[in-house]
Design a protein around this motif. Structure first.
Motif, mmCIF file in Angstrom:
data_model
loop_
_atom_site.group_PDB
_atom_site.id
_atom_site.type_symbol
_atom_site.label_atom_id
_atom_site.label_comp_id
_atom_site.label_asym_id
_atom_site.label_seq_id
_atom_site.Cartn_x
_atom_site.Cartn_y
_atom_site.Cartn_z
ATOM 1 N N HIS A 165 -7.859 2.849 -0.366
ATOM 2 C CA HIS A 165 -8.298 2.716 -1.755
ATOM 3 C C HIS A 165 -7.472 1.701 -2.536
ATOM 4 C CE1 HIS A 165 -4.990 5.404 -2.849
ATOM 5 N NE2 HIS A 165 -5.200 5.047 -4.098
ATOM 6 N N SER A 213 -11.089 -1.853 5.434
ATOM 7 C CA SER A 213 -11.550 -1.051 4.318
ATOM 8 C C SER A 213 -13.051 -1.196 4.107
ATOM 9 C CB SER A 213 -10.813 -1.467 3.044
ATOM 10 O OG SER A 213 -11.336 -0.788 1.930
ATOM 11 N N PRO A 272 -12.519 10.974 2.637
ATOM 12 C CA PRO A 272 -11.087 11.164 2.365
ATOM 13 C C PRO A 272 -10.197 10.201 3.154
ATOM 14 C CG PRO A 272 -12.124 13.269 2.761
ATOM 15 C CD PRO A 272 -13.131 12.222 3.098
ATOM 16 N N LEU A 273 -10.619 9.884 4.384
ATOM 17 C CA LEU A 273 -9.863 8.936 5.196
ATOM 18 C C LEU A 273 -9.828 7.562 4.533
ATOM 19 C CD1 LEU A 273 -8.386 8.660 7.932
ATOM 20 C CD2 LEU A 273 -10.561 7.874 8.877
ATOM 21 N N TRP A 274 -10.976 7.105 4.048
ATOM 22 C CA TRP A 274 -11.017 5.812 3.363
ATOM 23 C C TRP A 274 -10.131 5.848 2.113
ATOM 24 C CZ3 TRP A 274 -12.372 4.298 -1.558
ATOM 25 C CH2 TRP A 274 -12.381 2.918 -1.776
ATOM 26 N N TYR A 275 -10.223 6.920 1.343
ATOM 27 C CA TYR A 275 -9.423 7.002 0.124
ATOM 28 C C TYR A 275 -7.933 7.029 0.448
ATOM 29 C CZ TYR A 275 -7.731 8.367 -4.419
ATOM 30 O OH TYR A 275 -7.052 8.396 -5.607
ATOM 31 N N TRP A 276 -7.566 7.775 1.456
ATOM 32 C CA TRP A 276 -6.154 7.909 1.810
ATOM 33 C C TRP A 276 -5.580 6.604 2.356
ATOM 34 C CZ3 TRP A 276 -3.830 9.222 6.905
ATOM 35 C CH2 TRP A 276 -2.483 9.540 6.788
ATOM 36 N N LEU A 277 -6.347 5.872 3.152
ATOM 37 C CA LEU A 277 -5.827 4.665 3.802
ATOM 38 C C LEU A 277 -6.066 3.368 3.025
ATOM 39 C CD1 LEU A 277 -6.881 5.374 7.492
ATOM 40 C CD2 LEU A 277 -4.601 5.582 6.501
#
Length: 79
Positions: A41, A49, A34-39
């Motif tokens: 994507h 990334s 979720p952190l990767w998606y939120w920051l």
């Protein structure tokens, strides 16, 4: 970080047996994706990334490997 059973054994023997490692990997996977998606994507080609995506895949892959070996050992022990 190893338990009493894991001292002095090789990596393959630890797979699927070390519950603390599996819980840590589950928590890291549940946090990092979720952190990767939120920051990141929207910008998947930046260095940050790619690094976070690499760690997400590593955590999830190792967790999957643990779960596969755990399932295999459980099914093999039943026979």
């Amino acid at each position: 970080m190893a338990c009493e059973e894991c001292f002095g054994t090789i990596f393959r023997r630890k797979l699927g047996r070390y519950k603390a490692c599996m819980w840590q990997l589950a928590g890291l996977s549940a946090t990092c994706w979720p952190l990767w998606y939120w920051l990141y994507h929207t910008t998947p080609r930046t260095v940050n990334s790619i690094a976070l995506l690499f760690f997400c895949c590593a955590f999830s892959g190792l967790l999957l490997l643990h779960l596969l070996v755990l399932t295999y050992r459980h099914l093999r022990a039943r026979k």
